[in-house]
Design an enzyme around this catalytic site. Structure first.
Site, short mmCIF file in Angstrom:
data_model
loop_
_atom_site.label_atom_id
_atom_site.label_comp_id
_atom_site.label_asym_id
_atom_site.label_seq_id
_atom_site.Cartn_x
_atom_site.Cartn_y
_atom_site.Cartn_z
N HIS A 48 64.42 45.07 35.81
CA HIS A 48 65.83 45.22 35.44
C HIS A 48 66.61 45.98 36.51
O HIS A 48 66.08 46.85 37.20
CB HIS A 48 65.94 45.99 34.12
CG HIS A 48 65.43 45.21 32.94
ND1 HIS A 48 66.14 44.17 32.38
CD2 HIS A 48 64.28 45.31 32.23
CE1 HIS A 48 65.45 43.69 31.36
NE2 HIS A 48 64.31 44.34 31.26
N CYS A 399 40.25 23.99 37.53
CA CYS A 399 41.40 23.99 36.61
C CYS A 399 42.43 23.01 37.16
O CYS A 399 43.05 23.25 38.18
CB CYS A 399 41.99 25.39 36.50
SG CYS A 399 43.59 25.46 35.69
N CYS A 401 45.25 21.89 35.87
CA CYS A 401 46.68 22.15 35.67
C CYS A 401 47.21 23.15 36.69
O CYS A 401 48.31 23.01 37.20
CB CYS A 401 46.94 22.69 34.26
SG CYS A 401 46.34 21.63 32.94
N CYS A 436 47.20 22.06 29.63
CA CYS A 436 46.06 21.63 28.79
C CYS A 436 45.45 22.80 28.05
O CYS A 436 44.55 22.62 27.24
CB CYS A 436 45.00 20.89 29.61
SG CYS A 436 43.64 21.92 30.19
#
Lengths: 484, 417
Positions: A48, A399, A401, A436
């Site tokens: 922020h 992996c 994805c 997935c």
């Protein structure tokens, strides 16, 4: 020990790193199976700017300072950080008035570059925003990072500099002793000169345990989120806020450094500190409010939901306190928003606190920089070729994805600070966090764990404790019945 | 490293195997890129019988069905097979970036056949409220654990969704010694094939709760139970009537999603209804030289159709390379009435092929249905079905002579409750 740090969230890990540059014996204790398991794991990941906290509060001071520290910190620790900017949207005249107030508050807090812009200007920069918007506060200094990668990287840096780390070790007693304290855990007891209590939602328990007479209570507030597929990554490039209300910053639309979009969080006071459940009502509220800011989000783009808990307190501001009755214990508690942003500044405060008590001798061999972790998905094709030549496992993608190779997984499994759980690997490598949801890679990862550690696949857990993934081998029950 | 081929086939499951075989036997230089360690795709974990009745006229298990095609492919010297090879990128100009343990490959193909299959919808897609413990699996992942790795995912199992994999896993887990409490289906009718309902649930007295869904997950570390609730006509859960079911495992069999991330990279337009690319009767996508077959094109109910689509894609790829596919005119295939989707979505003229196979899915189960092929108000052909169900595809063949000179192609399915 010289210093025991209680709690391995973003505050504890950054303090550990800050103190690891000096000749001190430091131990960090974390009760969970991994670090970054509380608010650090489940939050918005926003750095922020600092227009929101009331002037002269601990929050305001550490927020603005923290925001300034982020670029260098993340570059030293090789953690993603992006100043993607933010817009606070106003949909009516009353809200426009509040934007003016925020801008003024930001000026007092020392936030640079705030600007109120027209609807046309906003829609030019963020075309998917609800066209009913009237004005927006532009916040150029707002940023995003990966909170848990920052905590992990900070602690690995601290550990390389000699900090001891004990996971699954819960503090059960703090006893005053001559020249320091005895810290009792479920596994051991330690004498230490100093304690830094940054135990997050359990920080009030530590205060009680130590016998500090101060009415401080963590009032946990839950926030729920949706995670959207990376395909939605272009929805917005800045973080989109509604106009804040006295209840909080509201429900946002947040780009992440990974390329997904988060929607959330709502704010719900809860009694149970462990209650990380998502609810029908909560998710509905998040969806409705987020799609008011950015309409037309298809529900089919949701790939996950989660809830996190803010360690809010009855103190309102951050509690940064060493009590006279208990010299040598620094409490850094009630760290809700903007805690992630403030954490590097809180680490500086802890260092200064210790410097007044001890002569801090810089450790010659201590490093501030970390070597960059190699992620297949981030490498150039030349770098990939080079690594595959060195070890063919870099060329075996496990992996699909998130494009994580077998070698990355092996290297993390071999790191002493990585817990051997599925979730620990998810946090560090993003295996199983894609679309997935681990449906394809989980069996492969368990196999790699099994091979690396020489244990059967069913001995591994999701996140420690009783969170086992597989039961016995097939037909085990039939076999047992026959045997008995 | 670089490589050039005539046809690159992405995915070595049943669609890709048939596509490669079909292109290969026509003498083309073919490369199969498969990310798994073996060819066969998801068939390898489908150890139950029921495959091949249409194509081989005999009942085979998944691995047996795959094995037949693998042999056919391996016998052709002009087909190269790369397993453990992941395709990272496909560009619109038919360049493929792939990686395996040998290195990184830039592959230039004259035509590309997409056969990446599909993935299962997950817990994340469903956004079920509650905790996030271990013990929640897609049915396919559980199938892999049991059938390939030899481990039970749990002992007290509830299945959400009555898709075929869920039904098959109910029986499979029962055989392996787990207690299967039931199957919960949100729709008022089952999602799987009738034969699976009978053979996997009824034969084992496993209850099926229609018009119910899981509304809450319980358990901090491992799953401890779930709440299920009935749903109203609109599919919204009636939470007042929720009921607790104690279980340590929840399997999800709630739908399949064609895996078209690579097609999207190649800028190929997708049909929102099928989840796959728009194709013509050649199974060629809107981008010339890119073909799609199997579950990446549409989710099929029988593997035999996947193979048939693969064979057609391979045949069409040769036609494309020879310049026989002209696309002088394009006519959309319209659907109306109780039809949810159709493949192919349009025809290219000249049609060339002697007949065209159309694949449909229906919206609602209905009896005594009639499928009309119409041009404006004129009925060109009709087909009768005593019963249509969303779980089962309608597959018809239409002679091209009927469609050669029409101005409109409109399929309408009408039926009674």
């Amino acid at each position: 020990m010289d210093v025991i740090i209680i709690g391995g969230g973003i505050v504890g890990t950054l303090i550990a790193r800050q103190l690891s540059f000096y000749s001190l014996r430091i131990l960090l204790l974390e009760k969970e199976s991994d670090i970054a398991m509380g608010a650090t794991k489940a939050n918005s990941g926003i750095v922020h700017a600092g227009y929101d906290p009331l002037p002269n509060t601990n929050k305001a001071k550490t927020n603005v300072r923290g925001n300034k520290l982020y670029p260098e910190l993340c570059s030293q620790l090789k953690v993603p950080f992006k100043r993607n900017g933010a817009f606070v949207l106003a949909f009516n005249d009353e809200e426009i008035k509040i934007l003016e107030e925020l801008k003024e508050r930001g000026r007092i807090n020392g936030v640079l570059g705030l600007e109120i812009i027209s609807k046309e200007e906003l829609l030019k920069r963020e075309p998917n925003i609800n066209p009913e918007v009237k004005r927006a506060l532009y916040v150029p200094n707002s940023g995003i990072t990966s909170p848990y990668l920052l905590a992990i990287s900070a602690l690995e840096n601290a550990w390389e500099n000699g900090v001891e780390v004990h996971l699954e070790e819960e503090v059960q007693g703090v006893i005053k002793e001559k020249g320091g304290y005895i810290v009792k855990t479920n596994k051991n007891s330690y004498f230490t000169k100093y304690i830094i209590n940054c135990a997050g939602i359990n920080g009030d328990e530590i205060i009680k345990m130590a016998g500090i007479d101060f009415s401080f209570e963590i009032t946990p507030r839950k926030g729920e989120y949706f995670v959207l597929d990376k395909k939605m990554g272009n929805l917005v490039s800045s973080t989109i806020f509604p106009t804040p209300t006295p209840l909080g910053k509201g429900i946002l639309v947040i780009p992440t450094v990974e390329g997904n979009i988060l929607l959330g969080p709502n704010a719900q006071n809860i009694n149970d500190k462990e209650d990380k459940t998502t609810t029908h009502e909560g998710l509905k509220e998040v969806w409705e409010k987020a799609t008011k800011l950015v309409p037309n989000i298809p529900f089919s783009s949701v790939i996950n939901t989660f809830a996190g808990i803010r360690a809010s307190s009855n103190y309102k501001d951050f509690l940064i306190e060493e009590f006279n009755s208990h010299k040598g214990i620094l409490n850094i508690l009630g760290i809700d928003s903007p805690g992630l942003t403030s954490a590097p500044a809180l680490a500086e405060i802890a260092e200064e606190w210790l410097r007044e008590k001890e002569k801090l001798i810089p450790k010659k061999e201590a490093k501030k920089e970390r070597e960059k972790t190699l992620y297949f998905r981030e490498l150039t094709n030349e770098e990939r070729e080079e690594l595959i030549k060195r070890n063919p496992k870099w060329g075996h993608i496990v992996c699909r994805c998130e494009h994580v190779s077998e070698m990355e997984i092996i290297e993390f499994i071999r790191h002493p600070l990585t817990p051997k759980t599925l979730e620990a690997l998810r946090k560090r490598l993003r295996v199983g966090t894609g679309r997935c949801h681990g449906a394809f890679c989980t069996p492969h990862i368990l196999k790699i764990l099994s091979k690396e550690l020489g244990k059967p696949m069913n001995s591994f857990t999701l996140k420690g404790g009783n969170s086992k993934i597989l039961f016995g081998e097939n037909k085990v029950r039939w076999k047992n019945e026959k045997g008995s | 490293m670089k490589k050039e081929v005539d046809i690159a086939v992405i995915g070595g499951g049943p669609g890709g195997l048939a596509g490669a075989f079909s292109a290969g036997k026509r003498g083309l230089k073919v490369l199969i890129l498969e990310r798994g360690e073996e060819l066969g795709g998801i068939l390898n974990q489908c150890i139950h019988p029921g495959f091949g009745l249409l194509y081989f006229k005999e009942e085979l298990t998944g691995p047996e069905y795959a094995e037949r095609w693998i042999k056919m492919v391996e016998e052709l010297d002009n087909i190269e097979i790369w397993t453990k090879t992941m395709v990272l990128e496909v560009s619109p100009d038919k360049r493929i970036l792939a990686v395996n343990e040998k290195g990184l490959w830039e592959i230039k193909a004259k035509a590309i056949i997409f056969s990446m299959g599909c993935r299962e919808r997950t817990q994340g897609n469903l956004a079920i409220p509650g905790t996030r413990p271990s013990g929640i699996f897609t049915a396919g992942t559980a199938q892999r654990f049991v059938n390939i790795e030899g481990y039970l995912p749990g002992e007290k199992i509830l299945i959400l969704g009555s898709g075929d994999i869920g039904l098959i896993m109910a029986r499979r887990l029962r055989w392996e010694g787990a207690e299967v409490i039931g199957v919960v289906e949100k729709l008022p009718y089952p999602g799987g094939l009738t034969r699976n309902l009978v053979q996997c649930l009824e034969d084992y007295d496993i209850p099926l709760y229609l018009s119910h869904t899981v509304v809450e997950i319980k358990g901090k570390e491992r799953l401890e139970g779930v709440y299920i609730a009935p749903v109203d006509d609109k599919g919204n859960p009636i939470l007042e009537n929720k009921k607790y079911i104690s279980c340590d495992t929840l399997l999800l069999s709630v739908g399949l999603i064609p895996e078209n991330e690579l097609s999207e990279m190649a800028e190929i337009p997708l049909d929102g209804k099928t989840g796959g690319p728009f194709v013509d009767q050649f199974l060629m996508t809107e981008k010339e030289g890119f073909f799609a077959c199997g579950n990446v094109l549409l989710v099929n109910d029988l593997v035999d159709y996947v193979s048939l689509q693969g064979l057609l894609a391979g045949e069409s790829a040769e036609k494309y390379l020879k310049g026989e596919i002209k696309r002088e005119k394009k006519l959309p295939v319209k659907i109306n009435g109780n039809l949810r989707l159709v493949v192919p979505q349009y025809l290219s003229y000249p049609i060339i092929l002697p007949e065209i196979t159309f694949y449909f899915r229906v919206l609602n189960p209905k009896e005594n249905s009639i499928l009309y092929l119409k041009e404006k108000e004129k009925i060109l052909k009709t087909w009768k079905y005593p019963m249509v169900k969303p779980a089962e595809m309608l597959v018809i063949k239409v002679s091209s002579s009927i469609l050669e000179n029409v101005e409109e192609i409109n399929f309408v399915l009408e039926g009674s409750k």
